[in-house]
Scaffold this motif. Structure first.
Motif, PDB file in Angstrom:
ATOM      1  N   GLU A 124      30.488  37.927  36.355  1.00  0.00           N
ATOM      2  CA  GLU A 124      29.450  37.681  37.490  1.00  0.00           C
ATOM      3  C   GLU A 124      28.323  36.896  36.986  1.00  0.00           C
ATOM      4  OE1 GLU A 124      28.546  40.843  40.825  1.00  0.00           O
ATOM      5  OE2 GLU A 124      26.902  40.841  39.166  1.00  0.00           O
ATOM      6  N   ILE A 125      27.910  36.017  37.844  1.00  0.00           N
ATOM      7  CA  ILE A 125      26.645  35.319  37.439  1.00  0.00           C
ATOM      8  C   ILE A 125      25.698  35.366  38.788  1.00  0.00           C
ATOM      9  CG2 ILE A 125      25.542  33.070  37.200  1.00  0.00           C
ATOM     10  CD1 ILE A 125      27.133  33.870  34.748  1.00  0.00           C
ATOM     11  N   ILE A 126      24.561  35.760  38.428  1.00  0.00           N
ATOM     12  CA  ILE A 126      23.391  35.861  39.563  1.00  0.00           C
ATOM     13  C   ILE A 126      22.569  34.600  39.622  1.00  0.00           C
ATOM     14  CG2 ILE A 126      21.434  37.259  40.321  1.00  0.00           C
ATOM     15  CD1 ILE A 126      23.975  38.776  40.726  1.00  0.00           C
ATOM     16  N   ALA A 127      22.440  33.909  40.710  1.00  0.00           N
ATOM     17  CA  ALA A 127      21.590  33.022  40.813  1.00  0.00           C
ATOM     18  C   ALA A 127      20.705  32.719  41.863  1.00  0.00           C
ATOM     19  CB  ALA A 127      22.318  31.451  40.716  1.00  0.00           C
ATOM     20  N   LYS A 176      27.814  44.704  35.836  1.00  0.00           N
ATOM     21  CA  LYS A 176      28.961  43.673  36.072  1.00  0.00           C
ATOM     22  C   LYS A 176      28.591  42.236  35.835  1.00  0.00           C
ATOM     23  CE  LYS A 176      31.479  46.267  39.552  1.00  0.00           C
ATOM     24  NZ  LYS A 176      31.996  46.313  41.034  1.00  0.00           N
ATOM     25  N   THR A 177      27.164  42.255  35.817  1.00  0.00           N
ATOM     26  CA  THR A 177      26.498  40.595  35.786  1.00  0.00           C
ATOM     27  C   THR A 177      26.496  40.319  34.138  1.00  0.00           C
ATOM     28  OG1 THR A 177      25.192  41.327  37.307  1.00  0.00           O
ATOM     29  CG2 THR A 177      24.436  39.444  35.877  1.00  0.00           C
ATOM     30  N   ALA A 178      27.395  39.055  34.059  1.00  0.00           N
ATOM     31  CA  ALA A 178      27.025  38.332  32.569  1.00  0.00           C
ATOM     32  C   ALA A 178      25.733  37.756  32.544  1.00  0.00           C
ATOM     33  CB  ALA A 178      28.224  37.210  32.633  1.00  0.00           C
ATOM     34  N   GLY A 179      25.204  36.966  33.418  1.00  0.00           N
ATOM     35  CA  GLY A 179      23.941  36.256  33.188  1.00  0.00           C
ATOM     36  C   GLY A 179      23.351  36.009  34.567  1.00  0.00           C
ATOM     37  N   VAL A 180      22.012  36.039  34.394  1.00  0.00           N
ATOM     38  CA  VAL A 180      21.218  35.431  35.584  1.00  0.00           C
ATOM     39  C   VAL A 180      20.590  34.220  35.285  1.00  0.00           C
ATOM     40  CG1 VAL A 180      19.183  36.089  36.900  1.00  0.00           C
ATOM     41  CG2 VAL A 180      20.557  38.107  36.049  1.00  0.00           C
ATOM     42  N   ILE A 181      20.867  33.090  36.154  1.00  0.00           N
ATOM     43  CA  ILE A 181      20.398  32.033  35.797  1.00  0.00           C
ATOM     44  C   ILE A 181      19.262  31.549  36.829  1.00  0.00           C
ATOM     45  CG2 ILE A 181      22.244  30.755  37.015  1.00  0.00           C
ATOM     46  CD1 ILE A 181      21.836  28.295  35.171  1.00  0.00           C
ATOM     47  N   LEU A 182      18.187  31.249  36.459  1.00  0.00           N
ATOM     48  CA  LEU A 182      16.781  30.856  37.341  1.00  0.00           C
ATOM     49  C   LEU A 182      16.093  29.625  36.647  1.00  0.00           C
ATOM     50  CD1 LEU A 182      15.366  34.284  37.691  1.00  0.00           C
ATOM     51  CD2 LEU A 182      16.658  33.236  39.388  1.00  0.00           C
ATOM     52  N   GLU A 183      15.513  28.761  37.686  1.00  0.00           N
ATOM     53  CA  GLU A 183      14.632  27.722  36.909  1.00  0.00           C
ATOM     54  C   GLU A 183      13.278  28.551  36.712  1.00  0.00           C
ATOM     55  OE1 GLU A 183      15.195  24.348  40.040  1.00  0.00           O
ATOM     56  OE2 GLU A 183      15.925  26.054  40.861  1.00  0.00           O
ATOM     57  N   GLU A 208      18.355  46.140  30.664  1.00  0.00           N
ATOM     58  CA  GLU A 208      18.770  47.345  31.350  1.00  0.00           C
ATOM     59  C   GLU A 208      20.226  47.285  31.518  1.00  0.00           C
ATOM     60  OE1 GLU A 208      16.661  48.325  34.861  1.00  0.00           O
ATOM     61  OE2 GLU A 208      14.721  48.496  33.783  1.00  0.00           O
ATOM     62  N   VAL A 209      20.891  46.331  31.878  1.00  0.00           N
ATOM     63  CA  VAL A 209      22.184  46.375  32.246  1.00  0.00           C
ATOM     64  C   VAL A 209      23.018  45.466  31.281  1.00  0.00           C
ATOM     65  CG1 VAL A 209      21.549  46.721  34.866  1.00  0.00           C
ATOM     66  CG2 VAL A 209      21.999  44.359  33.782  1.00  0.00           C
ATOM     67  N   GLY A 210      22.445  45.031  30.415  1.00  0.00           N
ATOM     68  CA  GLY A 210      23.106  43.964  29.379  1.00  0.00           C
ATOM     69  C   GLY A 210      23.320  42.991  29.828  1.00  0.00           C
ATOM     70  N   ALA A 211      22.730  42.172  30.758  1.00  0.00           N
ATOM     71  CA  ALA A 211      23.007  40.637  31.397  1.00  0.00           C
ATOM     72  C   ALA A 211      22.295  39.936  30.524  1.00  0.00           C
ATOM     73  CB  ALA A 211      22.697  40.621  32.609  1.00  0.00           C
ATOM     74  N   LEU A 212      22.475  38.656  30.349  1.00  0.00           N
ATOM     75  CA  LEU A 212      21.400  37.576  29.584  1.00  0.00           C
ATOM     76  C   LEU A 212      20.755  36.966  30.556  1.00  0.00           C
ATOM     77  CD1 LEU A 212      24.176  36.268  27.234  1.00  0.00           C
ATOM     78  CD2 LEU A 212      22.638  37.983  26.944  1.00  0.00           C
ATOM     79  N   LEU A 213      19.527  36.486  30.363  1.00  0.00           N
ATOM     80  CA  LEU A 213      18.771  35.699  31.255  1.00  0.00           C
ATOM     81  C   LEU A 213      18.653  34.361  30.671  1.00  0.00           C
ATOM     82  CD1 LEU A 213      16.552  35.381  33.264  1.00  0.00           C
ATOM     83  CD2 LEU A 213      14.972  36.045  31.683  1.00  0.00           C
ATOM     84  N   ILE A 214      19.151  33.633  31.717  1.00  0.00           N
ATOM     85  CA  ILE A 214      19.128  31.829  31.355  1.00  0.00           C
ATOM     86  C   ILE A 214      18.087  31.417  32.030  1.00  0.00           C
ATOM     87  CG2 ILE A 214      20.466  29.810  31.584  1.00  0.00           C
ATOM     88  CD1 ILE A 214      23.000  31.898  31.866  1.00  0.00           C
ATOM     89  N   LEU A 215      17.279  30.738  31.397  1.00  0.00           N
ATOM     90  CA  LEU A 215      16.137  30.136  32.111  1.00  0.00           C
ATOM     91  C   LEU A 215      16.477  28.561  31.994  1.00  0.00           C
ATOM     92  CD1 LEU A 215      12.818  31.632  31.419  1.00  0.00           C
ATOM     93  CD2 LEU A 215      14.211  31.949  33.346  1.00  0.00           C
ATOM     94  N   ASP A 216      16.368  27.665  33.101  1.00  0.00           N
ATOM     95  CA  ASP A 216      16.505  26.214  33.425  1.00  0.00           C
ATOM     96  C   ASP A 216      15.165  25.702  33.091  1.00  0.00           C
ATOM     97  OD1 ASP A 216      16.600  23.671  34.277  1.00  0.00           O
ATOM     98  OD2 ASP A 216      18.224  24.170  35.741  1.00  0.00           O
ATOM     99  N   GLU A 217      15.173  25.189  31.917  1.00  0.00           N
ATOM    100  CA  GLU A 217      13.807  24.401  31.646  1.00  0.00           C
ATOM    101  C   GLU A 217      13.861  22.755  31.746  1.00  0.00           C
ATOM    102  OE1 GLU A 217      10.835  25.300  30.141  1.00  0.00           O
ATOM    103  OE2 GLU A 217      11.031  27.407  30.734  1.00  0.00           O
ATOM    104  N   ILE A 218      15.094  22.423  32.351  1.00  0.00           N
ATOM    105  CA  ILE A 218      15.272  20.874  32.648  1.00  0.00           C
ATOM    106  C   ILE A 218      14.001  20.137  33.125  1.00  0.00           C
ATOM    107  CG2 ILE A 218      16.921  19.419  33.576  1.00  0.00           C
ATOM    108  CD1 ILE A 218      19.080  21.546  33.595  1.00  0.00           C
ATOM    109  N   GLN A 219      13.429  20.733  34.024  1.00  0.00           N
ATOM    110  CA  GLN A 219      12.342  19.793  34.575  1.00  0.00           C
ATOM    111  C   GLN A 219      11.022  20.536  34.158  1.00  0.00           C
ATOM    112  OE1 GLN A 219      11.239  17.719  38.657  1.00  0.00           O
ATOM    113  NE2 GLN A 219      12.603  19.325  38.771  1.00  0.00           N
ATOM    114  N   SER A 220      11.061  21.763  33.969  1.00  0.00           N
ATOM    115  CA  SER A 220       9.628  22.421  33.540  1.00  0.00           C
ATOM    116  C   SER A 220       9.188  22.495  32.009  1.00  0.00           C
ATOM    117  CB  SER A 220       9.365  23.995  34.139  1.00  0.00           C
ATOM    118  OG  SER A 220      10.777  24.472  33.582  1.00  0.00           O
ATOM    119  N   GLY A 221      10.370  22.148  31.307  1.00  0.00           N
ATOM    120  CA  GLY A 221      10.076  22.118  29.697  1.00  0.00           C
ATOM    121  C   GLY A 221       9.533  20.822  29.250  1.00  0.00           C
TER     122      GLY A 221
END
Length: 395
Positions: A124-127, A176-183, A208-221
């Motif tokens: 599962e991915i959260i976006a 159930k969440t593998a990763g959360v991807i956010l800009e 808390e739930v063992g998911a990974l946080l993915i940050l999209d830095e394509i534009q902000s980085g």
């Protein structure tokens, strides 16, 4: 050329700008008739150091005399690739030391999603709604803009969507969440910054739930928001970073970055967990390294914040501007209607200033010039915009 352009080159909209480009230098692009156009878009935040930057050009030319493509990524030791990876790791938290180079931000998104699934063993991915992470099928699956996605369904299953900055939605992140991807800053949605320590709270929920946080830095980085990485502004460290756009100084590049432990899981079970032929191309990696070194060793990041203030001061009291969003040189002016924004953008183009739209916020006018833009160029461009805003205020 225009007839051939429309006939032979695949198009993305019914009405492309169709400007015939002759050359570009610094903050200006020149058309085939010699008209100089001041660039307030920078290739949609990609030309960090402007056009034809001498250090980027020198790096490209030097590498061309050595070798270009020699082997698929990761098999041979190539100095430009390795030097760029080391340079990026040096300006990251120690937990983010393993860099995987690819060809674009979209590809980096694809790699990051695979990595989160592989490492956690979850699917599962959260976006976020109205996110934009690229345009391949996997990347579109985490772009919560149904107006774009509906024509291409079914996309990759297993994605759930939350509202950016809505803390009540964090409960949707579960075991159930593998990763959360956010800009880090939502781009296409309107340059929306995180509020009230939102990203910190997302990271805490992921832990808390063992998911990974993915940050999209394509534009902000890559220095655009006044720090090298956008997330540095918000006191959070992601588990995976996605980058691209400005990293190549105008050349096509992307990367996803994680800890050695997380990245290592792509090596086995199965082997070749992620592969690319041209990712980390030595010529492009050389351009990327020159770009990173110039941003890190200069005052461009500090200047991005100072120039942000100059821009905000120009527009903050104008009656037509309802809001100024973003940070550093990633800014957007919000007007009342999409029609008003388009009128300003197109009229300014006629007068020699390149502006652009945002994907999902029609009221916005993008202002993302090269980090190297001068005060005089900013003044000139802002005054052209003000002239068009003044016309709107009399309607």
């Amino acid at each position: 050329m225009k007839d051939d352009f429309l006939k032979y080159q695949g198009q993305t909209t019914p009405h492309p700008l169709a400007i015939e480009i002759s050359h570009a230098k610094g903050s200006y692009i020149y058309d085939s008739e010699g008209k100089a156009m001041l660039d307030f878009v920078a290739g949609v935040s990609a030309n960090s150091l402007g056009h034809n930057h001498p250090k980027v050009n020198e790096a490209i030319k030097n590498q061309l005399t050595q070798y270009t493509h020699v082997m698929v990524y990761g098999e041979f030791i190539q100095k430009p690739q390795l030097a760029l990876c080391k340079a990026l790791a040096a300006i990251l938290p120690s937990s983010l030391s393993s860099v995987y180079l690819v060809n674009s931000g979209t590809e980096a998104t694809e790699g990051a999603l695979k990595l989160a699934k592989r490492y956690t063993g979850r699917s599962e991915i959260i976006a976020a709604k109205n996110a934009y992470h690229g345009n391949t099928q996997g990347a579109m699956s985490v772009c919560g803009a149904e107006q774009q996605n509906r024509a291409f369904r079914p996309l990759i299953p297993g994605t759930k969507f939350i509202e950016f900055n809505n803390e009540s939605h964090l409960k949707k992140i579960t075991s159930k969440t593998a990763g959360v991807i956010l800009e880090t800053i939502q781009g296409g949605a309107g340059f929306i910054e995180p509020r009230n320590n939102y990203l910190i709270k997302v990271k805490q929920r992921c832990e808390e739930v063992g998911a990974l946080l993915i940050l999209d830095e394509i534009q902000s980085g890559i220095g655009r928001t006044g720090t090298f990485w956008g997330f540095e502004n918000y006191n959070v460290t992601p588990d995976i970073i996605v980058t691209g756009k400005g990293l190549g100084g105008g050349m096509p590049i992307g990367a996803f970055i994680a800890s050695f432990e997380v990245m290592n899981c792509l090596k086995e079970h199965p082997k070749l967990g992620h592969i690319t032929t041209f990712g980390g191309h030595p010529v492009i990696a050389s351009a990327g390294l020159a770009t990173v070194q110039e941003i890190v060793t200069s005052n461009l990041m500090e200047e991005a914040l100072r120039k942000e203030t100059l821009i905000r001061n120009k527009f903050k009291h104008h009656s037509v501007v309802k809001e100024i969003r973003g940070k550093g040189l990633m800014l957007a002016l919000l007007l009342d209607t999409p029609e008003a924004a388009s009128q300003v953008i197109l009229n300014c183009l006629e007068k020699g200033l390149i502006l652009f739209w945002l994907l999902f916020e029609g009221r916005a006018i993008r202002i993302t010039p090269p980090l190297t833009i001068s005060d005089e160029e900013l003044e000139k461009g802002c005054n052209l915009i003000l002239g068009e805003l003044d016309k709107l205020s009399y309607l």
